[in-house]
Design a protein around this motif. Structure first.
Motif, PDB file in Angstrom:
ATOM      1  N   ASP A 264      -5.528  -1.420 -12.435  1.00  0.00           N
ATOM      2  CA  ASP A 264      -4.584  -2.195 -13.076  1.00  0.00           C
ATOM      3  C   ASP A 264      -3.207  -1.138 -13.097  1.00  0.00           C
ATOM      4  OD1 ASP A 264      -3.649  -3.442 -15.069  1.00  0.00           O
ATOM      5  OD2 ASP A 264      -5.336  -3.837 -16.715  1.00  0.00           O
ATOM      6  N   PRO A 265      -1.918  -2.056 -12.917  1.00  0.00           N
ATOM      7  CA  PRO A 265      -1.247  -1.547 -13.053  1.00  0.00           C
ATOM      8  C   PRO A 265      -0.313  -0.825 -14.609  1.00  0.00           C
ATOM      9  CG  PRO A 265      -0.690  -3.860 -12.583  1.00  0.00           C
ATOM     10  CD  PRO A 265      -2.334  -3.368 -12.394  1.00  0.00           C
ATOM     11  N   GLU A 266      -1.022  -1.666 -15.502  1.00  0.00           N
ATOM     12  CA  GLU A 266      -0.311  -1.954 -17.284  1.00  0.00           C
ATOM     13  C   GLU A 266      -0.602  -0.379 -17.468  1.00  0.00           C
ATOM     14  OE1 GLU A 266       0.908  -4.552 -20.454  1.00  0.00           O
ATOM     15  OE2 GLU A 266      -1.100  -4.950 -19.655  1.00  0.00           O
ATOM     16  N   GLY A 267       0.753   0.851 -17.797  1.00  0.00           N
ATOM     17  CA  GLY A 267       0.149   1.083 -18.770  1.00  0.00           C
ATOM     18  C   GLY A 267      -0.150   2.504 -17.483  1.00  0.00           C
ATOM     19  N   ASN A 268       0.607   2.482 -16.137  1.00  0.00           N
ATOM     20  CA  ASN A 268      -0.120   3.568 -15.433  1.00  0.00           C
ATOM     21  C   ASN A 268       0.714   4.119 -14.519  1.00  0.00           C
ATOM     22  OD1 ASN A 268      -3.142   3.823 -15.765  1.00  0.00           O
ATOM     23  ND2 ASN A 268      -3.532   1.590 -15.201  1.00  0.00           N
ATOM     24  N   GLY A 269       2.325   3.973 -14.431  1.00  0.00           N
ATOM     25  CA  GLY A 269       3.213   4.353 -14.366  1.00  0.00           C
ATOM     26  C   GLY A 269       3.877   3.187 -13.256  1.00  0.00           C
ATOM     27  N   TYR A 270       3.485   2.684 -13.407  1.00  0.00           N
ATOM     28  CA  TYR A 270       4.194   0.862 -13.001  1.00  0.00           C
ATOM     29  C   TYR A 270       5.130  -0.036 -13.858  1.00  0.00           C
ATOM     30  CZ  TYR A 270       0.595   2.108  -9.235  1.00  0.00           C
ATOM     31  OH  TYR A 270      -0.402   2.061  -8.424  1.00  0.00           O
ATOM     32  N   LYS A 271       6.436  -0.145 -12.650  1.00  0.00           N
ATOM     33  CA  LYS A 271       7.130  -1.570 -13.976  1.00  0.00           C
ATOM     34  C   LYS A 271       6.968  -2.681 -13.647  1.00  0.00           C
ATOM     35  CE  LYS A 271      11.998  -1.515 -15.133  1.00  0.00           C
ATOM     36  NZ  LYS A 271      13.420  -0.581 -14.805  1.00  0.00           N
ATOM     37  N   LYS A 272       7.490  -3.388 -14.400  1.00  0.00           N
ATOM     38  CA  LYS A 272       6.871  -5.101 -14.279  1.00  0.00           C
ATOM     39  C   LYS A 272       8.359  -5.357 -13.252  1.00  0.00           C
ATOM     40  CE  LYS A 272       5.061  -7.762 -17.566  1.00  0.00           C
ATOM     41  NZ  LYS A 272       5.013  -8.387 -18.998  1.00  0.00           N
TER      42      LYS A 272
ATOM     43  N   TRP B  67       4.113  -5.999 -10.507  1.00  0.00           N
ATOM     44  CA  TRP B  67       4.595  -4.646 -10.923  1.00  0.00           C
ATOM     45  C   TRP B  67       4.679  -3.590  -9.842  1.00  0.00           C
ATOM     46  CZ3 TRP B  67       3.552  -3.422 -15.878  1.00  0.00           C
ATOM     47  CH2 TRP B  67       3.437  -4.391 -16.838  1.00  0.00           C
ATOM     48  N   LYS B  68       6.145  -2.590  -9.790  1.00  0.00           N
ATOM     49  CA  LYS B  68       6.791  -1.981  -9.195  1.00  0.00           C
ATOM     50  C   LYS B  68       6.009  -0.335  -9.246  1.00  0.00           C
ATOM     51  CE  LYS B  68      10.522  -0.954  -5.444  1.00  0.00           C
ATOM     52  NZ  LYS B  68      11.301  -1.608  -4.570  1.00  0.00           N
ATOM     53  N   GLU B  69       6.305   0.958  -8.899  1.00  0.00           N
ATOM     54  CA  GLU B  69       5.046   2.119  -8.917  1.00  0.00           C
ATOM     55  C   GLU B  69       7.055   2.125  -9.568  1.00  0.00           C
ATOM     56  OE1 GLU B  69       2.934   5.519  -7.797  1.00  0.00           O
ATOM     57  OE2 GLU B  69       4.177   5.390  -6.455  1.00  0.00           O
ATOM     58  N   LYS B  70       7.113   2.816 -10.776  1.00  0.00           N
ATOM     59  CA  LYS B  70       7.815   3.549 -11.110  1.00  0.00           C
ATOM     60  C   LYS B  70       8.457   4.677 -10.358  1.00  0.00           C
ATOM     61  CE  LYS B  70       7.013   2.184 -16.386  1.00  0.00           C
ATOM     62  NZ  LYS B  70       6.858   3.512 -17.513  1.00  0.00           N
ATOM     63  N   THR B  71      10.117   4.978  -9.564  1.00  0.00           N
ATOM     64  CA  THR B  71      11.094   5.723  -9.094  1.00  0.00           C
ATOM     65  C   THR B  71      10.555   7.484  -9.303  1.00  0.00           C
ATOM     66  OG1 THR B  71      12.244   3.978  -8.509  1.00  0.00           O
ATOM     67  CG2 THR B  71      12.112   7.228  -8.207  1.00  0.00           C
ATOM     68  N   SER B  72      10.189   7.415 -10.761  1.00  0.00           N
ATOM     69  CA  SER B  72      10.129   9.138 -12.081  1.00  0.00           C
ATOM     70  C   SER B  72       8.205   9.104 -11.461  1.00  0.00           C
ATOM     71  CB  SER B  72      10.036   8.820 -12.840  1.00  0.00           C
ATOM     72  OG  SER B  72       9.643   7.751 -13.831  1.00  0.00           O
ATOM     73  N   ALA B  73       7.503   8.176 -11.486  1.00  0.00           N
ATOM     74  CA  ALA B  73       5.785   8.470 -10.669  1.00  0.00           C
ATOM     75  C   ALA B  73       5.620   8.319  -9.639  1.00  0.00           C
ATOM     76  CB  ALA B  73       5.338   7.020 -11.419  1.00  0.00           C
TER      77      ALA B  73
ATOM     78  N   GLU C 160       0.858  -1.128   0.632  1.00  0.00           N
ATOM     79  CA  GLU C 160      -0.224  -0.080  -0.032  1.00  0.00           C
ATOM     80  C   GLU C 160       0.748   1.293  -0.016  1.00  0.00           C
ATOM     81  OE1 GLU C 160      -3.828  -0.457   2.113  1.00  0.00           O
ATOM     82  OE2 GLU C 160      -2.610  -1.267   3.483  1.00  0.00           O
ATOM     83  N   PRO C 161       0.083   2.280  -0.176  1.00  0.00           N
ATOM     84  CA  PRO C 161      -0.774   2.432  -1.228  1.00  0.00           C
ATOM     85  C   PRO C 161      -0.690   2.295  -3.396  1.00  0.00           C
ATOM     86  CG  PRO C 161      -0.541   4.566  -0.960  1.00  0.00           C
ATOM     87  CD  PRO C 161       0.800   3.823  -0.085  1.00  0.00           C
ATOM     88  N   ARG C 162      -0.853   1.253  -2.955  1.00  0.00           N
ATOM     89  CA  ARG C 162      -1.036   0.822  -4.039  1.00  0.00           C
ATOM     90  C   ARG C 162       0.598   1.050  -5.082  1.00  0.00           C
ATOM     91  NH1 ARG C 162      -6.566   2.199  -7.313  1.00  0.00           N
ATOM     92  NH2 ARG C 162      -8.413   1.171  -6.123  1.00  0.00           N
ATOM     93  N   MET C 163       1.296   0.860  -4.046  1.00  0.00           N
ATOM     94  CA  MET C 163       2.793   0.800  -4.256  1.00  0.00           C
ATOM     95  C   MET C 163       3.512  -0.448  -5.656  1.00  0.00           C
ATOM     96  SD  MET C 163       4.104   4.006  -3.790  1.00  0.00           S
ATOM     97  CE  MET C 163       5.619   3.717  -3.305  1.00  0.00           C
ATOM     98  N   GLU C 164       2.950  -1.492  -4.894  1.00  0.00           N
ATOM     99  CA  GLU C 164       3.376  -2.899  -5.912  1.00  0.00           C
ATOM    100  C   GLU C 164       2.091  -3.684  -6.474  1.00  0.00           C
ATOM    101  OE1 GLU C 164       6.903  -4.993  -4.175  1.00  0.00           O
ATOM    102  OE2 GLU C 164       8.360  -2.903  -3.869  1.00  0.00           O
ATOM    103  N   TYR C 165       2.109  -4.213  -6.730  1.00  0.00           N
ATOM    104  CA  TYR C 165       0.622  -4.767  -7.672  1.00  0.00           C
ATOM    105  C   TYR C 165       1.778  -6.986  -8.025  1.00  0.00           C
ATOM    106  CZ  TYR C 165      -2.017  -1.239  -7.940  1.00  0.00           C
ATOM    107  OH  TYR C 165      -3.040  -0.557  -7.996  1.00  0.00           O
TER     108      TYR C 165
END
Length: 219
Positions: free
Chosen positions: A192-200, A157-163, A117-122
């Motif tokens: 859905d993490p894909e295309g929303n500022g997350y990196k696989k 999936w993990k939130e990109k540092t830049s995001a 949380e909060p939606r940092m990793e999926y």
């Protein structure tokens, strides 16, 4: 800060008003041996439609798309061939389902679970071309029954540092607002993490869905 808090409260009130509509839908499925139960919804956008079951704490989404051989949403009784969720309605997938002569169409399944949380990793799972099937019963009583099991390819999936850095407090606020909408209405909002500022990430595994059952009012 006061403005942000007021916006979240307003969103909760508005979203909660949508949630007051009766929902007799049910869903249960074993996810890697653990039961996941919620009230699913049917979403329609033009000819496109899907069924989604969402929950929070942690945020979770199970989405099923059903299509006929012409790219349209389908709810006709029968057996559907489960295909790759990342690219479902390809000519190859449709041709295979048609040529076998025993399917009403194709289906795709995606599962997403928040693991930090909060939606940092999926943790996300997607159906593949594994010759699996899904059953639909539309008995004319106003409800659709769907039964399914599937072995999904799992990715992390993990939130990109830049995001995180450039999004700042605004991105956190948006996440909290989306969580409020999901919790109050049962409709997934930016899960859905894909295309929303997350990196696989490189890590992969399997997400096993068994004994899946959905019963929904046909909109």
């Amino acid at each position: 800060m006061k403005t942000s808090y007021a916006c979240i409260i307003l969103l909760f009130v508005v979203a909660n008003s949508f949630a007051q509509t009766s929902n007799e839908n049910t869903m249960s499925v074993m996810v890697n041996g653990t039961e996941y139960k919620t009230q699913p919804r049917q979403i329609k956008i033009g000819n496109y439609g899907y069924f989604t079951g969402n929950a929070n704490k942690p945020d979770r989404m199970l989405r099923i798309w059903l299509g006929d051989f012409y790219g349209r949403s389908a709810v006709e009784s029968g057996t559907y061939l489960i295909v790759n969720a990342d690219n479902p309605d390809t000519k190859e997938n449709i041709k295979k389902a048609q040529d076998l002569g025993k399917y009403k169409g194709i289906a795709a399944i995606r599962y997403v679970e928040e693991i930090k949380e909060p939606r940092m990793e999926y943790h996300m799972g997607e159906s593949q071309n594994n010759d699996e099937t899904l059953e639909v019963k539309n008995n004319g009583d106003g409800f659709i029954d769907i039964t399914f099991s599937s072995k999904l390819t799992g990715t992390y999936w993990k939130e990109k540092t830049s995001a995180t850095v450039f999004g700042g407090l605004g991105r956190i606020r948006d996440k909290m607002e989306s969580k409020v909408i999901t919790q109050a209405t049962g409709f997934d909002s930016n899960i859905d993490p894909e295309g929303n500022g997350y990196k696989k990430q490189d890590k992969k595994d399997e997400i096993i869905l068994t004994d899946g059952k959905m019963r929904l009012k046909n909109n």
